[in-house]
Write a protein that holds these residues in place. Structure first.
Motif, mmCIF file in Angstrom:
data_model
loop_
_atom_site.group_PDB
_atom_site.id
_atom_site.type_symbol
_atom_site.label_atom_id
_atom_site.label_comp_id
_atom_site.label_asym_id
_atom_site.label_seq_id
_atom_site.Cartn_x
_atom_site.Cartn_y
_atom_site.Cartn_z
ATOM 1 N N LEU A 70 0.826 -1.207 0.000
ATOM 2 C CA LEU A 70 0.000 0.000 0.000
ATOM 3 C C LEU A 70 0.862 1.260 0.000
ATOM 4 N N GLY A 71 1.940 1.228 0.747
ATOM 5 C CA GLY A 71 2.835 2.382 0.788
ATOM 6 C C GLY A 71 3.509 2.638 -0.539
ATOM 7 N N ILE A 72 3.903 1.587 -1.223
ATOM 8 C CA ILE A 72 4.559 1.744 -2.517
ATOM 9 C C ILE A 72 3.565 2.208 -3.570
ATOM 10 N N MET A 73 2.345 1.654 -3.539
ATOM 11 C CA MET A 73 1.343 2.030 -4.542
ATOM 12 C C MET A 73 0.874 3.468 -4.364
ATOM 13 N N ASP A 74 0.789 3.938 -3.133
ATOM 14 C CA ASP A 74 0.218 5.252 -2.869
ATOM 15 C C ASP A 74 1.249 6.295 -2.482
ATOM 16 N N LYS A 75 2.489 6.097 -2.833
ATOM 17 C CA LYS A 75 3.486 7.083 -2.438
ATOM 18 C C LYS A 75 3.196 8.410 -3.112
ATOM 19 N N GLY A 76 3.173 9.445 -2.317
ATOM 20 C CA GLY A 76 2.939 10.765 -2.840
ATOM 21 C C GLY A 76 1.481 11.123 -3.038
ATOM 22 N N ALA A 77 0.557 10.195 -2.857
ATOM 23 C CA ALA A 77 -0.853 10.493 -3.087
ATOM 24 C C ALA A 77 -1.427 11.376 -1.989
ATOM 25 N N ALA A 78 -0.890 11.290 -0.787
ATOM 26 C CA ALA A 78 -1.428 12.079 0.317
ATOM 27 C C ALA A 78 -1.122 13.556 0.151
ATOM 28 N N GLY A 79 -0.009 13.901 -0.469
ATOM 29 C CA GLY A 79 0.356 15.295 -0.658
ATOM 30 C C GLY A 79 -0.446 15.976 -1.751
ATOM 31 N N GLY A 80 -1.052 15.216 -2.616
ATOM 32 C CA GLY A 80 -1.859 15.780 -3.670
ATOM 33 C C GLY A 80 -1.059 16.243 -4.874
ATOM 34 N N GLY A 81 0.207 16.498 -4.699
ATOM 35 C CA GLY A 81 0.999 17.003 -5.804
ATOM 36 C C GLY A 81 1.858 15.949 -6.451
ATOM 37 N N GLY A 82 1.771 14.714 -6.002
ATOM 38 C CA GLY A 82 2.590 13.663 -6.561
ATOM 39 C C GLY A 82 4.047 13.769 -6.154
ATOM 40 N N HIS A 83 4.299 14.288 -4.970
ATOM 41 C CA HIS A 83 5.674 14.436 -4.512
ATOM 42 C C HIS A 83 6.221 13.086 -4.113
ATOM 43 N N ASP A 84 7.382 12.772 -4.580
ATOM 44 C CA ASP A 84 8.043 11.521 -4.277
ATOM 45 C C ASP A 84 9.268 11.825 -3.438
ATOM 46 N N ILE A 85 9.382 11.170 -2.300
ATOM 47 C CA ILE A 85 10.496 11.458 -1.392
ATOM 48 C C ILE A 85 11.833 11.049 -2.016
ATOM 49 N N LEU A 86 11.810 10.094 -2.945
ATOM 50 C CA LEU A 86 13.052 9.646 -3.550
ATOM 51 C C LEU A 86 13.544 10.587 -4.648
ATOM 52 N N SER A 87 12.653 11.404 -5.214
ATOM 53 C CA SER A 87 13.069 12.270 -6.302
ATOM 54 C C SER A 87 13.393 13.691 -5.845
ATOM 55 N N THR A 88 13.151 14.022 -4.583
ATOM 56 C CA THR A 88 13.453 15.359 -4.096
ATOM 57 C C THR A 88 14.816 15.381 -3.435
ATOM 58 N N LYS A 89 15.360 16.589 -3.299
ATOM 59 C CA LYS A 89 16.651 16.715 -2.632
ATOM 60 C C LYS A 89 16.484 16.366 -1.165
ATOM 61 N N SER A 90 17.484 15.742 -0.619
ATOM 62 C CA SER A 90 17.406 15.410 0.796
ATOM 63 C C SER A 90 17.621 16.663 1.630
ATOM 64 N N LEU A 91 17.225 16.596 2.887
ATOM 65 C CA LEU A 91 17.345 17.744 3.774
ATOM 66 C C LEU A 91 18.798 18.108 4.035
ATOM 67 N N THR A 92 19.686 17.125 4.013
ATOM 68 C CA THR A 92 21.095 17.431 4.264
ATOM 69 C C THR A 92 21.685 18.220 3.106
ATOM 70 N N GLN A 93 21.281 17.901 1.874
ATOM 71 C CA GLN A 93 21.777 18.666 0.731
ATOM 72 C C GLN A 93 21.211 20.074 0.755
ATOM 73 N N ALA A 94 19.927 20.195 1.110
ATOM 74 C CA ALA A 94 19.305 21.509 1.133
ATOM 75 C C ALA A 94 19.868 22.364 2.263
ATOM 76 N N ALA A 95 20.197 21.739 3.394
ATOM 77 C CA ALA A 95 20.722 22.491 4.526
ATOM 78 C C ALA A 95 22.166 22.925 4.284
ATOM 79 N N SER A 96 22.904 22.182 3.457
ATOM 80 C CA SER A 96 24.298 22.545 3.225
ATOM 81 C C SER A 96 24.431 23.738 2.277
ATOM 82 N N GLN A 97 23.398 24.008 1.498
ATOM 83 C CA GLN A 97 23.443 25.152 0.592
ATOM 84 C C GLN A 97 22.800 26.348 1.285
#
Length: 121
Positions: A70-97
């Motif tokens: 269920l988690g794999i099938m519905d990843k990103g569906a709760a956000g409504g925008g289709g956001h995928d945690i694997l395709s976004t920059k990680s917090l460590t990369q964002a915090a270093s910039q």
């Protein structure tokens, strides 16, 4: 498909709760209820315990697989925008910039001071 998996997960979770509640806390598991029929009884106290322990393990494994599915099938569906945690920059990369962390705003450009007009000669 998601609805079917969700209903199946609910059924498995209720069955898991029921099987766990049937077991005794000290590991006897229906030991007092199963062995009263003598040597020819269908399930002895020990056999009932083994059945409940194995069914608990099978139901728990099935529950975990269904939840992962269920988690794999519905990843990103709760956000409504289709956001995928694997395709976004990680917090460590964002915090270093600088200036790209969560809630960071870009500084406004400094206003240009008006230049005094040059007298014509």
């Amino acid at each position: 498909m998601t609805t079917f998996l969700l209903i199946l997960t609910m059924i498995v979770s209720l069955a898991l709760i029921g099987v766990i509640l049937l077991q005794r806390s000290e590991g006897g598991g229906l030991g007092g209820m199963g062995g009263g029929g003598g040597a020819g009884s269908f399930m002895t106290g020990r056999g009932t315990t083994n059945l409940l322990t194995h069914s608990t393990a099978v139901l728990a494994g099935l529950f975990m697989v269904l939840c992962l599915g269920l988690g794999i099938m519905d990843k990103g569906a709760a956000g409504g925008g289709g956001h995928d945690i694997l395709s976004t920059k990680s917090l460590t990369q964002a915090a270093s910039q600088p200036g790209t962390g969560k809630g960071a705003t870009q500084p406004a450009p400094a206003p240009q001071a008006p230049q005094p007009a040059q007298p014509a000669r």
